[in-house]
Design a protein around this motif. Structure first.
Motif, mmCIF file in Angstrom:
data_model
loop_
_atom_site.group_PDB
_atom_site.id
_atom_site.type_symbol
_atom_site.label_atom_id
_atom_site.label_comp_id
_atom_site.label_asym_id
_atom_site.label_seq_id
_atom_site.Cartn_x
_atom_site.Cartn_y
_atom_site.Cartn_z
ATOM 1 N N GLU A 93 56.498 -9.108 14.458
ATOM 2 C CA GLU A 93 57.702 -8.307 14.656
ATOM 3 C C GLU A 93 57.531 -6.896 14.111
ATOM 4 O O GLU A 93 58.459 -6.103 14.154
ATOM 5 C CB GLU A 93 58.903 -8.990 13.992
ATOM 6 C CG GLU A 93 59.256 -10.338 14.605
ATOM 7 C CD GLU A 93 60.388 -11.045 13.876
ATOM 8 O OE1 GLU A 93 60.960 -10.451 12.942
ATOM 9 O OE2 GLU A 93 60.686 -12.202 14.230
ATOM 10 N N TRP A 94 56.349 -6.560 13.602
ATOM 11 C CA TRP A 94 56.096 -5.211 13.106
ATOM 12 C C TRP A 94 55.829 -4.282 14.295
ATOM 13 O O TRP A 94 54.841 -4.456 15.016
ATOM 14 C CB TRP A 94 54.906 -5.210 12.156
ATOM 15 C CG TRP A 94 55.231 -5.779 10.800
ATOM 16 C CD1 TRP A 94 56.068 -6.815 10.525
ATOM 17 C CD2 TRP A 94 54.716 -5.351 9.543
ATOM 18 N NE1 TRP A 94 56.117 -7.062 9.183
ATOM 19 C CE2 TRP A 94 55.291 -6.171 8.547
ATOM 20 C CE3 TRP A 94 53.819 -4.364 9.160
ATOM 21 C CZ2 TRP A 94 55.002 -6.021 7.198
ATOM 22 C CZ3 TRP A 94 53.525 -4.215 7.812
ATOM 23 C CH2 TRP A 94 54.113 -5.029 6.840
ATOM 24 N N GLN A 138 45.810 4.270 17.934
ATOM 25 C CA GLN A 138 46.790 4.482 18.992
ATOM 26 C C GLN A 138 46.138 4.341 20.357
ATOM 27 O O GLN A 138 44.950 4.633 20.537
ATOM 28 C CB GLN A 138 47.418 5.872 18.839
ATOM 29 C CG GLN A 138 48.183 6.035 17.526
ATOM 30 C CD GLN A 138 48.612 7.468 17.277
ATOM 31 O OE1 GLN A 138 48.465 7.985 16.167
ATOM 32 N NE2 GLN A 138 49.164 8.121 18.293
ATOM 33 N N GLU A 139 46.930 3.889 21.329
ATOM 34 C CA GLU A 139 46.421 3.699 22.680
ATOM 35 C C GLU A 139 45.899 5.003 23.262
ATOM 36 O O GLU A 139 44.980 5.002 24.087
ATOM 37 C CB GLU A 139 47.512 3.113 23.569
ATOM 38 C CG GLU A 139 47.872 1.667 23.212
ATOM 39 C CD GLU A 139 48.990 1.109 24.063
ATOM 40 O OE1 GLU A 139 49.748 1.927 24.635
ATOM 41 O OE2 GLU A 139 49.111 -0.120 24.172
ATOM 42 N N SER A 140 46.449 6.120 22.843
ATOM 43 C CA SER A 140 46.025 7.429 23.340
ATOM 44 C C SER A 140 44.683 7.863 22.772
ATOM 45 O O SER A 140 44.090 8.839 23.233
ATOM 46 C CB SER A 140 47.068 8.481 22.977
ATOM 47 O OG SER A 140 47.158 8.612 21.554
ATOM 48 N N GLY A 141 44.184 7.150 21.763
ATOM 49 C CA GLY A 141 42.959 7.553 21.085
ATOM 50 C C GLY A 141 43.211 8.451 19.892
ATOM 51 O O GLY A 141 42.279 8.779 19.147
ATOM 52 N N SER A 142 44.447 8.859 19.677
ATOM 53 C CA SER A 142 44.797 9.697 18.538
ATOM 54 C C SER A 142 44.865 8.869 17.263
ATOM 55 O O SER A 142 44.940 7.635 17.300
ATOM 56 C CB SER A 142 46.142 10.388 18.768
ATOM 57 O OG SER A 142 46.092 11.215 19.914
ATOM 58 N N ASP A 190 52.823 4.740 20.473
ATOM 59 C CA ASP A 190 51.704 4.002 21.063
ATOM 60 C C ASP A 190 50.787 3.386 20.006
ATOM 61 O O ASP A 190 49.667 2.972 20.317
ATOM 62 C CB ASP A 190 50.901 4.909 21.995
ATOM 63 C CG ASP A 190 50.206 6.047 21.252
ATOM 64 O OD1 ASP A 190 50.635 6.375 20.116
ATOM 65 O OD2 ASP A 190 49.231 6.602 21.795
ATOM 66 N N THR A 191 51.275 3.259 18.762
ATOM 67 C CA THR A 191 50.458 2.691 17.688
ATOM 68 C C THR A 191 50.220 1.204 17.918
ATOM 69 O O THR A 191 51.152 0.442 18.171
ATOM 70 C CB THR A 191 51.151 2.884 16.324
ATOM 71 O OG1 THR A 191 51.320 4.284 16.073
ATOM 72 C CG2 THR A 191 50.318 2.276 15.199
ATOM 73 N N ILE A 192 48.959 0.783 17.819
ATOM 74 C CA ILE A 192 48.629 -0.644 17.921
ATOM 75 C C ILE A 192 48.153 -1.191 16.576
ATOM 76 O O ILE A 192 48.009 -2.409 16.412
ATOM 77 C CB ILE A 192 47.563 -0.912 18.994
ATOM 78 C CG1 ILE A 192 46.253 -0.203 18.658
ATOM 79 C CG2 ILE A 192 48.077 -0.522 20.371
ATOM 80 C CD1 ILE A 192 45.084 -0.631 19.542
ATOM 81 N N PRO A 224 43.641 -3.661 7.324
ATOM 82 C CA PRO A 224 44.125 -3.371 8.687
ATOM 83 C C PRO A 224 45.379 -4.199 8.989
ATOM 84 O O PRO A 224 45.439 -5.385 8.635
ATOM 85 C CB PRO A 224 42.955 -3.793 9.585
ATOM 86 C CG PRO A 224 41.798 -4.046 8.667
ATOM 87 C CD PRO A 224 42.376 -4.413 7.342
ATOM 88 N N VAL A 225 46.340 -3.584 9.641
ATOM 89 C CA VAL A 225 47.595 -4.258 9.996
ATOM 90 C C VAL A 225 47.896 -3.983 11.474
ATOM 91 O O VAL A 225 47.978 -2.825 11.882
ATOM 92 C CB VAL A 225 48.771 -3.753 9.129
ATOM 93 C CG1 VAL A 225 50.067 -4.453 9.522
ATOM 94 C CG2 VAL A 225 48.477 -3.937 7.647
ATOM 95 N N ALA A 226 48.047 -5.025 12.258
ATOM 96 C CA ALA A 226 48.376 -4.855 13.676
ATOM 97 C C ALA A 226 49.836 -4.448 13.842
ATOM 98 O O ALA A 226 50.708 -4.911 13.104
ATOM 99 C CB ALA A 226 48.085 -6.140 14.442
ATOM 100 N N ILE A 227 50.102 -3.595 14.810
ATOM 101 C CA ILE A 227 51.464 -3.156 15.148
ATOM 102 C C ILE A 227 51.704 -3.538 16.618
ATOM 103 O O ILE A 227 50.832 -3.326 17.478
ATOM 104 C CB ILE A 227 51.628 -1.632 14.949
ATOM 105 C CG1 ILE A 227 51.323 -1.251 13.496
ATOM 106 C CG2 ILE A 227 53.038 -1.186 15.355
ATOM 107 C CD1 ILE A 227 52.256 -1.836 12.474
#
Length: 231
Positions: A93-94, A138-142, A190-192, A224-227
């Motif tokens: 849920e994060w 981030q999905e954008s690569g940023s 877009d943070t993963i 590491p923490v998944a979002i």
């Protein structure tokens, strides 16, 4: 109020569950904005797991809801770092804009002696500074660094805890440092994933009850923490 407790690794799992139940309503901790002097890492250890379609960002924390890491700072002398999810407890849920609160604890264990040994028989470890920085995936690569935490640990615990000019004493019967709630604010949409990078500056005693044997080092650990995407 932030309290200070945390015993050796054999009892960690049960105690994390107890701390979570007891501290969900606790207040956040004060922060002191002081930078840590950079040293070469004493130990660097990153949790490893395998990404899956459900958790595309490599994150042991997000599978288990907690992670326990140990760093050697001497012969049979270690620093233990425990990190766990507080709110939401369900790590799936994060999300980038939702609540993301974690707790963490730092402890020292001298494995040369019994857990119940008197302090003069243990090699003392003082925590003088703690810093947490972050890096997003981030999905954008940023990548951004939206979360930072810097503090003198002596400001985070009750005034009767053992301390000195070297910092907060970790290996006492009172336990080490416990910070029950630390929020991560809004992240890019877009943070993963986000990686929390801990830097712990410690003074380590080379021989028990020998003030002249202390040396300083910095321990580094990454979590590491998944979002997950907003529902």
């Amino acid at each position: 109020m932030v309290s200070s407790v945390f015993p050796r690794p054999a009892r960690r799992a049960a105690l994390i569950a107890a701390i979570l139940a007891a501290t969900l309503a606790a207040s956040g901790c004060a922060q002191v904005r002081e930078m840590i002097a950079g040293d070469e890492p004493a130990t660097v250890a990153t949790p490893t797991s395998s990404p899956t379609p459900e958790i595309p960002f490599d994150s042991e924390f997000s599978y288990e809801g907690s992670v326990s890491l140990s760093s050697s700072v001497g012969d049979e002398l270690e620093i233990d770092l425990d990190v766990w999810a507080v709110d939401p407890r369900r790590t799936m849920e994060w999300s980038p804009t939702g609540e993301k609160v974690f707790g963490f604890a730092v402890n020292a264990v001298d494995n040369r002696v019994s857990e119940r040994a008197v302090l003069t028989d243990k090699r003392r470890v003082y925590l003088s500074q703690i810093s947490i920085t972050s890096a997003t995936a981030q999905e954008s690569g940023s990548s951004t660094s939206p979360f930072q935490f810097m503090a003198d640990p002596r400001t985070l615990v009750p005034s009767d805890t053992l301390r000195s000019d070297r910092g907060l004493l970790l290996n006492t019967f009172q336990g080490g440092l416990l910070v029950p709630e630390t929020p991560i604010q809004q992240l890019p949409a877009d943070t993963i994933g986000i990686t929390l990078n801990f830097a712990l500056t410690v003074w380590v005693e080379g021989a028990a009850n020998d003030d002249a044997s202390f040396s300083q080092q910095t321990v580094y650990q990454s979590v590491p923490v998944a979002i997950f995407a907003e529902e």
